[in-house]
Enzyme design. Structure first.
Site, PDB file in Angstrom:
ATOM      1  N   ASP A 173       3.226  -9.564 -18.012  1.00 19.00           N
ATOM      2  CA  ASP A 173       4.501 -10.101 -18.506  1.00 19.00           C
ATOM      3  C   ASP A 173       4.704  -9.526 -19.904  1.00 19.00           C
ATOM      4  O   ASP A 173       3.720  -9.318 -20.628  1.00 19.00           O
ATOM      5  CB  ASP A 173       4.423 -11.634 -18.581  1.00 19.00           C
ATOM      6  CG  ASP A 173       5.794 -12.289 -18.583  1.00 19.00           C
ATOM      7  OD1 ASP A 173       6.098 -13.036 -17.640  1.00 19.00           O
ATOM      8  OD2 ASP A 173       6.577 -12.059 -19.545  1.00 19.00           O
ATOM      9  N   SER A 200      17.275 -12.191  -4.842  1.00 27.08           N
ATOM     10  CA  SER A 200      18.152 -13.287  -5.231  1.00 27.08           C
ATOM     11  C   SER A 200      19.279 -13.429  -4.221  1.00 27.08           C
ATOM     12  O   SER A 200      19.713 -12.460  -3.600  1.00 27.08           O
ATOM     13  CB  SER A 200      18.724 -12.988  -6.609  1.00 27.08           C
ATOM     14  OG  SER A 200      19.932 -13.653  -6.808  1.00 27.08           O
ATOM     15  N   TYR A 236      23.678  -7.907 -12.155  1.00 27.29           N
ATOM     16  CA  TYR A 236      22.341  -8.382 -11.756  1.00 27.29           C
ATOM     17  C   TYR A 236      22.168  -8.227 -10.255  1.00 27.29           C
ATOM     18  O   TYR A 236      21.142  -7.744  -9.773  1.00 27.29           O
ATOM     19  CB  TYR A 236      22.223  -9.840 -12.186  1.00 27.29           C
ATOM     20  CG  TYR A 236      21.080 -10.644 -11.605  1.00 27.29           C
ATOM     21  CD1 TYR A 236      19.778 -10.519 -12.112  1.00 27.29           C
ATOM     22  CD2 TYR A 236      21.304 -11.591 -10.597  1.00 27.29           C
ATOM     23  CE1 TYR A 236      18.743 -11.301 -11.610  1.00 27.29           C
ATOM     24  CE2 TYR A 236      20.276 -12.370 -10.096  1.00 27.29           C
ATOM     25  CZ  TYR A 236      18.991 -12.225 -10.606  1.00 27.29           C
ATOM     26  OH  TYR A 236      17.975 -13.009 -10.108  1.00 27.29           O
TER      27      TYR A 236
HETATM   28  N1  LIG Z   1      14.926 -19.363 -11.142  1.00 28.54           N
HETATM   29  C1  LIG Z   1      15.860 -19.113 -10.257  1.00 28.54           C
HETATM   30  O1  LIG Z   1      16.725 -19.921 -10.052  1.00 28.54           O
HETATM   31  C2  LIG Z   1      15.876 -17.832  -9.476  1.00 28.54           C
HETATM   32  C3  LIG Z   1      16.791 -17.701  -8.412  1.00 28.54           C
HETATM   33  C4  LIG Z   1      16.820 -16.514  -7.698  1.00 28.54           C
HETATM   34  C5  LIG Z   1      15.939 -15.507  -8.019  1.00 28.54           C
HETATM   35  N2  LIG Z   1      15.046 -15.658  -9.041  1.00 28.54           N
HETATM   36  C6  LIG Z   1      14.128 -14.561  -9.334  1.00 28.54           C
HETATM   37  O2  LIG Z   1      12.820 -15.092  -9.432  1.00 28.54           O
HETATM   38  C7  LIG Z   1      12.044 -14.353 -10.359  1.00 28.54           C
HETATM   39  C8  LIG Z   1      11.399 -15.266 -11.376  1.00 28.54           C
HETATM   40  O3  LIG Z   1      12.407 -15.957 -12.110  1.00 28.54           O
HETATM   41  P1  LIG Z   1      12.095 -17.147 -13.116  1.00 28.54           P
HETATM   42  O4  LIG Z   1      13.173 -18.131 -12.952  1.00 28.54           O
HETATM   43  O5  LIG Z   1      10.697 -17.561 -12.988  1.00 28.54           O
HETATM   44  O6  LIG Z   1      12.362 -16.423 -14.508  1.00 28.54           O
HETATM   45  P2  LIG Z   1      11.463 -16.266 -15.798  1.00 28.54           P
HETATM   46  O7  LIG Z   1      12.336 -15.659 -16.830  1.00 28.54           O
HETATM   47  O8  LIG Z   1      10.776 -17.542 -16.135  1.00 28.54           O
HETATM   48  O9  LIG Z   1      10.367 -15.207 -15.322  1.00 28.54           O
HETATM   49  C9  LIG Z   1      10.571 -13.830 -15.379  1.00 28.54           C
HETATM   50  C10 LIG Z   1       9.481 -13.236 -16.250  1.00 28.54           C
HETATM   51  O10 LIG Z   1       9.633 -11.824 -16.277  1.00 28.54           O
HETATM   52  C11 LIG Z   1       9.250 -11.389 -17.561  1.00 28.54           C
HETATM   53  N3  LIG Z   1       9.836 -10.063 -17.820  1.00 28.54           N
HETATM   54  C12 LIG Z   1      11.130  -9.745 -18.053  1.00 28.54           C
HETATM   55  N4  LIG Z   1      11.273  -8.441 -18.304  1.00 28.54           N
HETATM   56  C13 LIG Z   1      10.022  -7.917 -18.231  1.00 28.54           C
HETATM   57  C14 LIG Z   1       9.515  -6.607 -18.407  1.00 28.54           C
HETATM   58  N5  LIG Z   1      10.319  -5.592 -18.741  1.00 28.54           N
HETATM   59  N6  LIG Z   1       8.190  -6.423 -18.267  1.00 28.54           N
HETATM   60  C15 LIG Z   1       7.357  -7.448 -17.970  1.00 28.54           C
HETATM   61  N7  LIG Z   1       7.785  -8.710 -17.787  1.00 28.54           N
HETATM   62  C16 LIG Z   1       9.105  -8.936 -17.925  1.00 28.54           C
HETATM   63  C17 LIG Z   1       9.757 -12.452 -18.500  1.00 28.54           C
HETATM   64  O11 LIG Z   1       9.054 -12.467 -19.735  1.00 28.54           O
HETATM   65  C18 LIG Z   1       9.525 -13.725 -17.695  1.00 28.54           C
HETATM   66  O12 LIG Z   1       8.309 -14.360 -18.033  1.00 28.54           O
HETATM   67  C19 LIG Z   1      13.004 -13.322 -10.957  1.00 28.54           C
HETATM   68  O13 LIG Z   1      12.864 -12.113 -10.261  1.00 28.54           O
HETATM   69  C20 LIG Z   1      14.381 -13.895 -10.671  1.00 28.54           C
HETATM   70  O14 LIG Z   1      15.361 -12.884 -10.566  1.00 28.54           O
HETATM   71  C21 LIG Z   1      15.012 -16.802  -9.787  1.00 28.54           C
END
Ligand SMILES: NC(=O)c1ccc[n+]([C@@H]2O[C@H](COP(=O)([O-])OP(=O)(O)OC[C@H]3O[C@@H](n4cnc5c(N)ncnc54)[C@H](O)[C@@H]3O)[C@@H](O)[C@H]2O)c1
Length: 347
Positions: free
Chosen positions: A36, A122, A145
């Site tokens: 991360d 997503s 996105y």
């Molecule tokens: N939470 C939701 O409602 C939801 C819904 C649909 C899809 N998603 C997908 O689920 C996944 C997780 O989402 P989340 O809600 O846990 O978000 P989150 O932001 O808590 O987790 C994503 C993580 O990715 C890390 N990150 C971002 N850019 C990075 C990079 N360049 N290199 C390394 N790490 C990087 C961030 O620091 C973060 O910790 C994502 O792919 C998101 O698109 C989430």
């Protein structure tokens, strides 16, 4: 039956959903690696029994070296800039952190013999098609996105066909729960509402609040995501994961107020929700069919929204109010009705 121990990499491991998945993988006894860049992740989420590395996946060379060194058998790609609504105002960084970062992981992983990629995509890839969205519908992204997520999905299918690896694509609903980033002013409606009340300030609702969403507590996501990584039945499949029940943003607002101990019909004057103009490109309704996840992954909704919000509020109260983290360099574009909560950093 216990699963065979594997070398598993979770990207975005210090984030919300990634950290819950790491917990589940460690509990199953796998060798778990996490990366991360901490842009949206927290050290408090990092599991001490995982092997964690700070790595920015936009750095192609460093990511290549990392994959060459660790040679994961299974990868769960969670890392993202998931600020869907903001992506119209940060199209370059959104594409770099989503599409490009993913290719930086996928390409060396294929070269190093990865067996399975679980891509966390997503529901946004369905765009504005009529609900409920089902997995057979075409990808018709309506925002930047979603374009990245749709490209990630399609690139996975194409590269799997040409180079021969297994994959599963998962399209979650709005996931919420303990450890969600409360400090992100650009996304996560429930987390923002909670953080604002922790700060003793009202939250903002875009539009009339009657837009509807299906919300998944993270405990109704992690087990099925895990299973998708190990069950052969999931190979080559796309899954919607999330409940069928929809709730309006106004309903969510009422539940959050109630779990803070306020009367939602008559909250204190200073905490009454403030309504703002609708956000550009926000869809009115978004929910999915879930028959396929039920059939192949054994999906069941176990945490109703009311109970999930109660748990999240209890966790957030322990953590305390969080200062909102705005982008250091601001938006790439401030034209086109950028919401005032972002341009004026109102939160
Ligand atoms: N939470 C939701 O409602 C939801 C819904 C649909 C899809 N998603 C997908 O689920 C996944 C997780 O989402 P989340 O809600 O846990 O978000 P989150 O932001 O808590 O987790 C994503 C993580 O990715 C890390 N990150 C971002 N850019 C990075 C990079 N360049 N290199 C390394 N790490 C990087 C961030 O620091 C973060 O910790 C994502 O792919 C998101 O698109 C989430």
């Amino acid at each position: 039956m216990p699963r065979e121990r594997k070398r598993v990499l979770v990207t975005g491991a210090a984030g919300f959903m990634g950290s819950h998945l790491v917990d589940a993988l460690v509990a199953e006894g796998h060798q778990v690696y996490g990366v991360d860049d901490m842009s949206g992740g927290y050290w408090r989420n990092v599991h001490p029994q995982s092997e964690f590395t700070v790595l920015d996946l936009r750095d192609q060379e460093a990511t290549d070296a990392y994959i060459r060194q660790h040679r994961p058998e299974i990868i769960f790609h969670m890392a993202a800039d998931a600020t869907e609504g903001r992506s119209q105002f940060t199209p370059i960084s959104s594409t770099e952190r989503n599409y490009l970062a993913y290719l930086h992981v996928l390409v060396p992983a294929i070269r190093e013999g990865m067996r399975k990629m679980v891509l966390i995509s997503s529901m946004s890839v369905y765009g504005a098609q009529p609900v409920p969205f089902s997995e057979e519908m075409p990808r018709l992204p309506e925002d930047i996105y979603a374009i990245a997520k749709a490209s990630m999905e399609r690139s996975t299918e194409i590269l799997a066909e040409v180079h021969g690896f297994q994959y599963t694509i998962i399209r979650p609903h709005n996931v919420y729960g303990e450890r969600q980033n409360l400090a992100d002013p650009y996304r996560n409606v429930i987390a923002i509402f909670i953080n604002r009340l922790l700060q003793g300030r009202p939250f903002y609702i875009y539009g009339d609040g009657e837009q509807k969403r299906a919300f998944s507590h993270v405990d109704d996501f992690t087990p099925y995501c895990l299973r998708a990584g190990f069950d052969d039945a999931a190979n080559g499949e796309i899954f919607n994961i999330g409940p069928r029940e929809e709730h309006s943003i106004n309903e969510v607002a009422r539940l959050v107020l109630r779990h803070f101990g306020y009367d939602p019909d008559n909250p204190p004057e200073a905490l009454r929700p403030v309504y703002l103009p609708p956000r550009p490109k926000e869809v009115r309704e978004a929910y999915c069919t879930l028959e396929k996840a039920q059939r192949l992954l054994g999906y069941r909704t176990t945490v109703p929204l009311d109970a999930g919000i109660r748990r999240m509020v209890a966790w957030a109260k322990e953590l305390g109010p969080q200062p909102m983290r705005y982008l250091e360099n601001g938006l790439e574009l401030t034209t086109g009705n950028a919401p005032a909560t972002w341009t004026k950093e109102l939160m």
